[in-house]
Write an enzyme that holds these catalytic residues in place. Sequence first.
Site, PDB file in Angstrom:
ATOM      1  N   LYS A 175       0.860  -1.197   0.000  1.00 25.45           N
ATOM      2  CA  LYS A 175       0.000   0.000   0.000  1.00 25.45           C
ATOM      3  C   LYS A 175       0.891   1.240   0.000  1.00 25.45           C
ATOM      4  CE  LYS A 175      -2.037   2.678   2.894  1.00 25.45           C
ATOM      5  NZ  LYS A 175      -1.857   3.942   2.134  1.00 25.45           N
ATOM      6  N   GLU A 249      10.019   0.947  10.533  1.00 22.24           N
ATOM      7  CA  GLU A 249      11.044   1.968  10.274  1.00 22.24           C
ATOM      8  C   GLU A 249      10.350   3.311  10.415  1.00 22.24           C
ATOM      9  OE1 GLU A 249      12.723   0.751   6.453  1.00 22.24           O
ATOM     10  OE2 GLU A 249      14.038  -0.618   7.518  1.00 22.24           O
ATOM     11  N   CYS A 283      13.592  10.957   6.816  1.00 22.85           N
ATOM     12  CA  CYS A 283      13.611  10.441   8.188  1.00 22.85           C
ATOM     13  C   CYS A 283      14.990  10.595   8.810  1.00 22.85           C
ATOM     14  CB  CYS A 283      13.198   8.973   8.190  1.00 22.85           C
ATOM     15  SG  CYS A 283      14.182   7.964   7.065  1.00 22.85           S
TER      16      CYS A 283
HETATM   17  P1  NAD Z   1       2.425   7.995   7.978  1.00 20.63           P
HETATM   18  O1  NAD Z   1       2.670   7.158   9.167  1.00 20.63           O
HETATM   19  O2  NAD Z   1       1.428   9.101   8.086  1.00 20.63           O
HETATM   20  O3  NAD Z   1       1.932   7.109   6.742  1.00 20.63           O
HETATM   21  C1  NAD Z   1       2.724   6.047   6.247  1.00 20.63           C
HETATM   22  C2  NAD Z   1       1.821   5.021   5.598  1.00 20.63           C
HETATM   23  O4  NAD Z   1       0.996   4.425   6.596  1.00 20.63           O
HETATM   24  C3  NAD Z   1       0.863   5.591   4.554  1.00 20.63           C
HETATM   25  O5  NAD Z   1       0.799   4.667   3.487  1.00 20.63           O
HETATM   26  C4  NAD Z   1      -0.451   5.661   5.308  1.00 20.63           C
HETATM   27  O6  NAD Z   1      -1.588   5.602   4.483  1.00 20.63           O
HETATM   28  C5  NAD Z   1      -0.366   4.423   6.184  1.00 20.63           C
HETATM   29  N1  NAD Z   1      -1.189   4.428   7.395  1.00 20.63           N
HETATM   30  C6  NAD Z   1      -1.612   5.496   8.103  1.00 20.63           C
HETATM   31  N2  NAD Z   1      -2.323   5.082   9.186  1.00 20.63           N
HETATM   32  C7  NAD Z   1      -2.329   3.717   9.144  1.00 20.63           C
HETATM   33  C8  NAD Z   1      -2.883   2.704   9.994  1.00 20.63           C
HETATM   34  N3  NAD Z   1      -3.547   3.000  11.105  1.00 20.63           N
HETATM   35  N4  NAD Z   1      -2.680   1.421   9.657  1.00 20.63           N
HETATM   36  C9  NAD Z   1      -1.962   1.091   8.546  1.00 20.63           C
HETATM   37  N5  NAD Z   1      -1.435   2.010   7.714  1.00 20.63           N
HETATM   38  C10 NAD Z   1      -1.607   3.312   8.005  1.00 20.63           C
HETATM   39  O7  NAD Z   1       3.834   8.554   7.527  1.00 20.63           O
HETATM   40  P2  NAD Z   1       4.165   9.531   6.320  1.00 20.63           P
HETATM   41  O8  NAD Z   1       3.726  10.907   6.675  1.00 20.63           O
HETATM   42  O9  NAD Z   1       3.717   8.936   5.044  1.00 20.63           O
HETATM   43  O10 NAD Z   1       5.757   9.457   6.300  1.00 20.63           O
HETATM   44  C11 NAD Z   1       6.569  10.300   7.031  1.00 20.63           C
HETATM   45  C12 NAD Z   1       7.143   9.546   8.219  1.00 20.63           C
HETATM   46  O11 NAD Z   1       7.860   8.401   7.768  1.00 20.63           O
HETATM   47  C13 NAD Z   1       8.149  10.376   9.000  1.00 20.63           C
HETATM   48  O12 NAD Z   1       7.927  10.203  10.373  1.00 20.63           O
HETATM   49  C14 NAD Z   1       9.486   9.768   8.582  1.00 20.63           C
HETATM   50  O13 NAD Z   1      10.519   9.952   9.519  1.00 20.63           O
HETATM   51  C15 NAD Z   1       9.119   8.345   8.410  1.00 20.63           C
HETATM   52  N6  NAD Z   1      10.082   7.646   7.570  1.00 20.63           N
HETATM   53  C16 NAD Z   1      10.919   6.740   8.161  1.00 20.63           C
HETATM   54  C17 NAD Z   1      11.884   6.080   7.400  1.00 20.63           C
HETATM   55  C18 NAD Z   1      12.827   5.070   8.031  1.00 20.63           C
HETATM   56  O14 NAD Z   1      13.507   4.383   7.288  1.00 20.63           O
HETATM   57  N7  NAD Z   1      12.895   4.975   9.338  1.00 20.63           N
HETATM   58  C19 NAD Z   1      11.972   6.341   6.030  1.00 20.63           C
HETATM   59  C20 NAD Z   1      11.106   7.261   5.457  1.00 20.63           C
HETATM   60  C21 NAD Z   1      10.158   7.902   6.245  1.00 20.63           C
END
Ligand code: NAD
Length: 482
Positions: A175, A249, A283
Site C-alpha cells: 500500500k 522503520e 527520516c
Molecule cells: P504515515 O505514518 O502518516 O503514513 C505512512 C503510511 O501508513 C501511509 O501509506 C499511510 O496511508 C499508512 N497508514 C496510516 N495510518 C495507518 C494505519 N492505522 N494502519 C496502517 N497504515 C496506516 O507517515 P508519512 O507521513 O507517510 O511518512 C513520514 C514519516 O515516515 C516520518 O515520520 C518519517 O521519519 C518516516 N520515515 C521513516 C523512514 C525510516 O527508514 N525509518 C523512512 C522514510 C520515512
Amino acid sequence: MSEFFGHLIDGREVESVDGRRFDSMNPYTQQTWAQAAWGGQADVDAALDAARRAFDSGPWPHMDPQERQKVLRRFSEAMMDHAHDLARLDTMDMGKPTPQALVDVERSAWNIRFFADHQVMATGEAYPMGSGHHAYSLYQPAGVVVAIAPWNFPLMMESWKVAPALAWGNTVVLKPSEFTPASAVLFAKLALEAGIPAGVFNVVQGYGETGALLTADPRVDRITFTGESTTGKAIQAAASKNLVPVSLELGGKGANIVFDDADLDNATDWAVQAIFRNAGQVCLAGSRLFLQRGIYDQFLATFQAKAEALRIGDPMAPGVDFGPLSSDVHYAKVSGFVNSVEAEGGRILTGGLGEGLFVKPTIIVDLPLTASQYCKEIFGPVVVVNAFDTEDEVVHLANDTQYGLNAMVFTENLSRAHRVSARLRAGTVWVNCFFIRDLRAPFGGVGASGIGREGGNFSREFFTEPKAVVMQITRDSGGGRP
Ligand code: NAD
C-alpha cells in the site's frame, strides 16, 4: 484530463470494487493531476486472496533461486529502462526535483538487483553435533507480506520492502501512501512484464484506513512498515492481535555533530544535504546541528551561504535543487513549526515560508532545548543549531531524544570518530558523510525510530521462517538415542 492509477491485483490494474477514487495533487501547481482507486474491504480481500493463492499454489516460493534471480534482475533492468517515467510520477505526486527522483529510481533498481543476488549468495548454517547427529538451517519464505510505505521517497521505500520480500519467495501486497499513489503502479507493472507471476506482487491504493484493513487481517504473515512513529504503534497493536511479526522503520531527529577539527568544506556540504535534500522530508535528516564552539561562527556563515545558494523552484525544471513541500497537509504542519519559532524563544537566521507550498531552507538559532522545533520531528527543511564544548556534552545532547534513527559525526580525529560513534544511541552513524548505504548493513532505529533491522541477512531473518533440520547420521553414537 487527470491521469488514473488503479490497484494492481492478480496481474491486472483495476478500479475499486465500489468505484471510489481519490485525488492526488501536484504540490508545485497545487492542482489535481491524477486520481487513484480508493481501496476498501473488497479490494483488500481481492489483493490478499490473490497473494495467498500465489503463495500457496503458485511457482514463486518454490522457484529455483537462480531462476528467481534472473526474473528480478530483468525487473531491475526494466526499472532503469523506465527511469524517467518513474521519476516523473514521483515528482508530480510530491514535488521532488527530477534529478533527485532519478537518483531514487537508480537506488530502487539497485534494491531489487541487490536482493536478487543476495538470496543466491547467502549461506545457511550447519551445526555438527558430535553425537551422530547433524543440524542445519533452512530459510523458507514467510508467506504473504503487507508492505506499507510513506510518501517522502515513494519508489525507494517501496522497493526497499518489496525487493527482499520477493527475493526470499514471498508474495506481497503493497500500500503506497495516499499522497503518492502513482509510481507504485508502474513499478508493479514492470514486475509483471519481467516475468513475476500474477498475484505475487499486488498494490492496493488508499488512505490509512485501507492500511489498517491490511494490517488487521489474519491472512497476513509479515508486516513491514515505514512511516510515523504514532502510525507504527497502531500497526504493532493491530499485528499483535494475529501474532504477526512487524518491522517498523519510523521517524527521526538526527543529530549532526561537527567538531572543531572537522574538514569544514566537507562538513558544510554534507550538512546542507542532510537537512535540505528532498526539502528536509527525510527520516534521516540532520535536523539538530551541534557545532563545537571554536568553529561555530565560521561554520554557520558557510552553511548559511550554501543553504541560500540552493536553487529553489519548479521541481520539473532543470537545475532545481529544492522543490515545494509534498502536500498542503504537510505544509500546514511544517509552517506551524516555522511560524512559532519566535514565540518559542528562537530566531530564524535564514529561510522561513516561501510562495505556495514552499518552505525555504531554514536555519534556527538561540532556541531553548525544550522548544517543539528542537524536540519534535518537523520533517521539513528546518534545522536547529546549537553550540557545545565537550565530547561528553554533545553525546548527552545527541542522545537526549525519544528517537534513535541516525547521527552524523564530523571530525578528523580517528579515535574520537570511533569513540563517539559507539556512544551514540542510533541505528546508523555516518562519519564525515551522510546517506551512503551498504545494503548488507543493518538499517533501522532505536526507541521511537523503530523495531527491527532490515538489510542483507537482517532482511532474510525477517522475510523468512528460519527452520532447523536435525538429522541422525548413525544410531550407534551414544548420545541422543530415543
Ligand atoms: P504515515 O505514518 O502518516 O503514513 C505512512 C503510511 O501508513 C501511509 O501509506 C499511510 O496511508 C499508512 N497508514 C496510516 N495510518 C495507518 C494505519 N492505522 N494502519 C496502517 N497504515 C496506516 O507517515 P508519512 O507521513 O507517510 O511518512 C513520514 C514519516 O515516515 C516520518 O515520520 C518519517 O521519519 C518516516 N520515515 C521513516 C523512514 C525510516 O527508514 N525509518 C523512512 C522514510 C520515512
